[in-house]
Design an enzyme around this catalytic site. Structure first.
Site: not given
Ligand SMILES: Cc1ncc(COP(=O)(O)O)c(C=O)c1O
Length: 382
Positions: A204, A54, A106, A179
């Site tokens: 992504k 884990r 997001y 982020d």
């Molecule tokens: C800018 C951004 N941050 C976080 C996330 C969340 O990521 P995940 O889909 O891998 O959980 C996304 C998903 O589209 C995103 O575009």
């Protein structure tokens, strides 16, 4: 683990995954370790320092080391998704701690933060992206624990000055978490601008092939906050599986080629959209008319990312129609893969979203940019 000196260009470091070679076989490609348990010796100790998968799977090690190296951080942690990485940071907070986050970010994370606030687990203020005046008014000395930044923001492309934000946040004792999903470490390294943590949806462009759900945190310092994140990851089992970790590392080896190609194409596409009579506004930080352009030029290098958003004069129904009329762009959610995607965004985010209902979000892949431009032109005049 790192045999590759830091002074090599990051594209060399990433292509060679830090020059790692398997000690027992000489393999250049690392093995996958599916084992859950690790054997104890007769005295009950674990000589390899690993007990249970884990939080101790060796398949994570190389991808984490590479990501920490690219971000110029001191350590990285992989997670089962970007959301798992982001929510882990907030799970370290105490009841009632104050969080400042941007209005445009997001959407699933913004909604989750609002749910946390509704339940009384945190107090939350959303501020206009990049507004230092609003940030200054909102920070609560001693109470604000996290200032969340997303730059460029999804889907608006809004830009936040990381260095100025970090200076203000640190003055009141808060940590800054960025982020960096859209920029990737190829275009922006937030720790170099004073952020404390960087978060990625590795789903992504880090992985880049739309076949892995993964997340990551990278820290400037292995301090108390980092140890709490590590504890949360292990206790909540928010880890990435060994097969996905291996796929992520394989995808990351071509990161530079993919990021540079898609950012160059995105810039050309944004410029083309800016000349179209049907388009009322193009939201791309690479355009000199974008309000965050000057900051983006300062804090990003070699491009402005793969997301281009634009608005249509004829409103929501035209946006809905256009997303279905494109032939090469796939009408699907997500971003950062090799294939270009289109999405009429507001209906996805639902009520309460700040996204205008006439906004189209493009994720630019690595196809020939002339083909992508021709596809957009036929849909815009059609
Ligand atoms: C800018 C951004 N941050 C976080 C996330 C969340 O990521 P995940 O889909 O891998 O959980 C996304 C998903 O589209 C995103 O575009």
């Amino acid at each position: 683990m790192s045999h590759t000196p830091r002074r090599l260009h990051p594209s060399t470091r990433v292509a060679q995954a830090l020059g790692w070679i398997d000690k027992t076989t000489g393999a250049l490609v690392p093995p996958i370790h599916p084992s859950v348990p690790y054997e104890r010796t007769a005295d009950g100790s674990f000589p390899a320092g690993r007990t249970y998968t884990r939080d101790h799977n060796p398949t994570y090690d190389q991808a984490e080391a590479l990501l920490a190296n690219l971000e110029q951080g001191s350590a990285a942690m992989l997670f089962g998704s970007g959301m798992a990485a982001a929510t882990t940071v907030f799970e370290t907070l105490d009841i009632g701690d104050h969080v400042v986050a941007p209005e445009e970010m997001y959407w699933t994370l913004r909604r989750w933060l609002q749910e946390m606030a509704d339940q009384g687990r945190i107090t939350l203020d959303l501020v206009p992206n990049g507004s230092l005046v609003s940030l200054e008014r909102t920070l609560l000395p001693g109470a604000t624990k996290i200032v969340w930044v997303e730059t460029p923001a999804n889907p608006s492309g809004a830009i936040t000055d990381i260095a100025a934000t970090a200076e203000m946040a640190h003055e009141v004792g808060a940590r800054v978490v960025v982020d960096g999903t859209i920029a990737t470490p190829v275009l922006c390294r937030p720790l170099e601008h004073g952020a404390d943590l960087v978060m990625h949806s590795a789903t992504k462009q880090l992985n880049g092939h739309a076949d892995v759900l993964a997340g990551a945190l990278v820290t400037a310092q292995e301090d108390g906050l980092w140890e709490r994140c590590r504890h949360e990851r292990a206790c909540r089992g928010a880890v990435l599986g060994p097969f996905e970790s291996w796929l992520l590392l394989r995808g990351m080896r071509t990161l530079y080629l993919r990021v540079c190609r898609s950012a160059q194409s995105a810039e050309r596409i944004a410029e083309m959209l800016d000349t179209q009579p049907a388009v009322s506004q193009v939201l791309y930080p690479g355009l000199p008319t974008h309000p965050g352009h000057d900051i983006a030029v300062r804090q990003m290098d070699s491009g402005f990312g793969m997301v281009v958003s634009f608005r249509l004069r004829e409103g929501a129904s035209a946006a809905h129609r256009l997303a279905g009329t494109l032939k090469l762009f796939r009408n699907a959610t997500s971003l950062g893969g090799v294939e270009s995607l289109v999405e009429h965004r507001a209906p996805v985010e639902g009520p309460g979203s700040p996204v205008p209902d006439d906004l189209i979000r493009l994720s630019i892949g690595i196809e020939d940019p002339n083909d992508l431009i021709a596809d957009l032109e036929q849909a815009l005049v059609g």
